[in-house]
Design an enzyme around this catalytic site. Structure first.
Site, PDB file in Angstrom:
ATOM      1  N   ASP A   1    -116.358 -11.160  23.274  1.00 37.23           N
ATOM      2  CA  ASP A   1    -117.194 -11.556  21.824  1.00 37.23           C
ATOM      3  C   ASP A   1    -116.404 -11.489  20.694  1.00 37.23           C
ATOM      4  O   ASP A   1    -116.533 -11.747  19.601  1.00 37.23           O
ATOM      5  CB  ASP A   1    -118.336 -10.376  21.715  1.00 37.23           C
ATOM      6  CG  ASP A   1    -119.561 -10.447  22.828  1.00 37.23           C
ATOM      7  OD1 ASP A   1    -119.810 -11.590  23.066  1.00 37.23           O
ATOM      8  OD2 ASP A   1    -119.987  -9.310  23.417  1.00 37.23           O
TER       9      ASP A   1
ATOM     10  N   MET B   1    -122.678 -17.315  24.899  1.00 35.52           N
ATOM     11  CA  MET B   1    -123.072 -15.645  24.417  1.00 35.52           C
ATOM     12  C   MET B   1    -122.568 -15.209  23.096  1.00 35.52           C
ATOM     13  O   MET B   1    -121.699 -15.965  22.482  1.00 35.52           O
ATOM     14  CB  MET B   1    -122.022 -14.971  25.449  1.00 35.52           C
ATOM     15  CG  MET B   1    -122.506 -14.741  26.893  1.00 35.52           C
ATOM     16  SD  MET B   1    -121.459 -14.066  28.010  1.00 35.52           S
ATOM     17  CE  MET B   1    -122.326 -13.871  29.591  1.00 35.52           C
ATOM     18  N   GLY B   2    -122.966 -14.088  22.547  1.00 34.10           N
ATOM     19  CA  GLY B   2    -122.932 -13.578  21.194  1.00 34.10           C
ATOM     20  C   GLY B   2    -124.276 -13.026  20.614  1.00 34.10           C
ATOM     21  O   GLY B   2    -125.150 -13.704  20.431  1.00 34.10           O
TER      22      GLY B   2
ATOM     23  N   LEU C   1    -120.200 -17.840  33.272  1.00 36.82           N
ATOM     24  CA  LEU C   1    -118.868 -18.749  33.414  1.00 36.82           C
ATOM     25  C   LEU C   1    -117.858 -18.511  32.297  1.00 36.82           C
ATOM     26  O   LEU C   1    -116.755 -18.711  32.336  1.00 36.82           O
ATOM     27  CB  LEU C   1    -119.384 -20.236  33.564  1.00 36.82           C
ATOM     28  CG  LEU C   1    -120.115 -20.589  34.834  1.00 36.82           C
ATOM     29  CD1 LEU C   1    -120.851 -21.875  34.436  1.00 36.82           C
ATOM     30  CD2 LEU C   1    -119.301 -20.506  36.201  1.00 36.82           C
TER      31      LEU C   1
END
Length: 411
Positions: free
Chosen positions: A144, A190-191, A302
């Protein structure tokens, strides 16, 4: 003569290079004369159950170290376990230090992200208050890229490389199908609160690729109606549109977009809601509103497990910070986290520094607003310049029968 033992654990979501930091810890500890290097199995949670292993039984050669550097996931196992505040449960801390004393541990190293640095902070504070001699050091790890005071975090560069490459491939795939039929592809990255990974999709914009058409980060409030209008305008000039969105984008009332469909009930021990379905919701919304063909793609795990696409810069820096933590502890530091300081962009050079973990734990580093365009639908050239050096180079996997080989824990 007292033994000089060290223990290391891994915590939080794995990355493609978290084991390179473990390799750096192990190799440097042996070189500096530590007697035994223990590995916690499943982080502090496993340690409380006295689950640990002597790493000399797992790593037998320099070849094993090289293999470990190329192995994804957490070799020792990870956890998401929140230590209570010291005044809330002294017994847990007493148990931890009893085990440390039994193993004759001099140095405790924890590889992880923000929540893991909170663990280092609490343990080092307790040790100081109670007069314990152990040293506590944090090694940064998170795809992140949201840890404070470090230029970037190990794991981020490799995830960004995978995301950028995969985005290019998705764009090519979508273009191949765009004939007499409009199609909108939404990629979910993602985040939760920080959009560093989603911004990495901008790297897909190259000489032969237009890159994504729109990029939405969680740092800017998401307006679903304006989003719909943007798509309508783009469909007037092109048949294939690719949009990148952070899983954590929120609407004006504070709800995550993925919650608009009624999801997001699960909450982890740190109070984080499980985020999934943002791209699916937006794809369904556009299909209903506009009538175009849509598809949603989640890169999901992934992004953090694709060690076959790891960045050489990332693997080398992950190894560097692991070793730097051992060196810092051996020289008397405690309650600190190793950071990466950027010395130059061209040629890129980074070095290890060290900062007080109290200034890092529980603080999130977000994408600066000035690194996004005015309406919050793309990132700037400054963002791309920041991230580009971090994805450079490769480590060729050790291939067996056409597939990458990994080092696996033997219990």
């Amino acid at each position: 003569m007292a033994k000089r033992n060290i223990i290391v654990g891994q915590s939080g979501g794995p990355t493609a290079v978290i084991n390179s930091s473990l390799a750096g810890v192990y190799k440097t500890a042996i070189e500096r004369g530590f007697d035994t290097v223990y590995g916690m199995l499943h982080g502090i949670q496993g340690f409380l159950d006295e689950q640990y292993v002597d790493l000399s039984t797992q790593i037998h050669s320099d070849m094993d170290i090289e293999l470990l550097k190329r192995t994804p996931s957490a070799f020792l196992g990870s956890c998401r376990y929140k230590l209570p505040e010291i005044h809330e449960d002294m017994e847990i801390y007493e148990k931890i230090f009893d085990i440390l004393d039994k193993l004759e541990i001099e140095v405790f190293i924890y590889i992880g992200g923000n929540d893991s640095m909170d663990t280092i902070k609490k343990l080092s504070d307790y040790a100081i208050v109670k007069g314990h001699s152990q040293k506590f050091l944090g090694v940064p790890k998170t795809i992140d890229n949201d840890l404070a005071l470090t230029d970037h975090t190990p794991g981020f560069g490799s995830a960004a490389k995978y995301i950028a490459a995969s985005t290019k491939e998705v764009i090519r795939d979508a273009l191949g199908l765009a004939y007499k039929k409009d199609m909108v592809t939404i990629i979910e990255i993602m985040g939760r609160n920080a959009g560093w990974l989603t911004g990495a999709t901008a790297l897909a914009k190259t000489e032969e690729c237009e890159g994504p058409d729109l990029i939405y980060l969680p740092e800017v409030t998401f307006d679903i109606d304006k989003f719909c209008e943007k798509i309508k305008e783009l469909l007037k000039v092109k048949q294939s549109i690719v949009v990148a969105v952070s899983e954590g984008i929120k609407v004006a009332d504070g709800r995550y977009v993925c919650e608009l469909s009624g999801g997001g009930d699960y909450v982890d021990p740190f109070g984080h809601k499980q985020l999934a379905g943002t791209a699916a919701y937006l794809a369904n919304f556009l299909g209903a509103q506009i009538g175009c063909k849509t598809r949603a793609i989640e890169f999901s795990t992934l992004q953090r497990s694709a060690s076959h696409m790891a960045s050489r810069v990332d693997i080398d820096e992950a190894f560097m910070v692991g070793g730097a933590a051992v060196k810092a502890a051996d020289e008397g530091d405690t309650g600190k986290m190793v950071v990466i300081d950027r010395l130059s962009d061209d040629p890129y050079m980074g070095t290890a520094g060290i900062y007080d973990v109290h200034k890092i734990a529980n603080n999130e580093k977000l994408v600066p607003r000035e690194w996004m365009n005015e309406d919050g639908t793309y990132v700037t050239d400054q963002f791309v310049k920041y991230i580009e050096p971090l994805i450079q180079g490769d480590y060729t996997p050790f291939m067996v029968n056409g597939l990458p080989q990994h080092l696996v824990l033997k219990k």
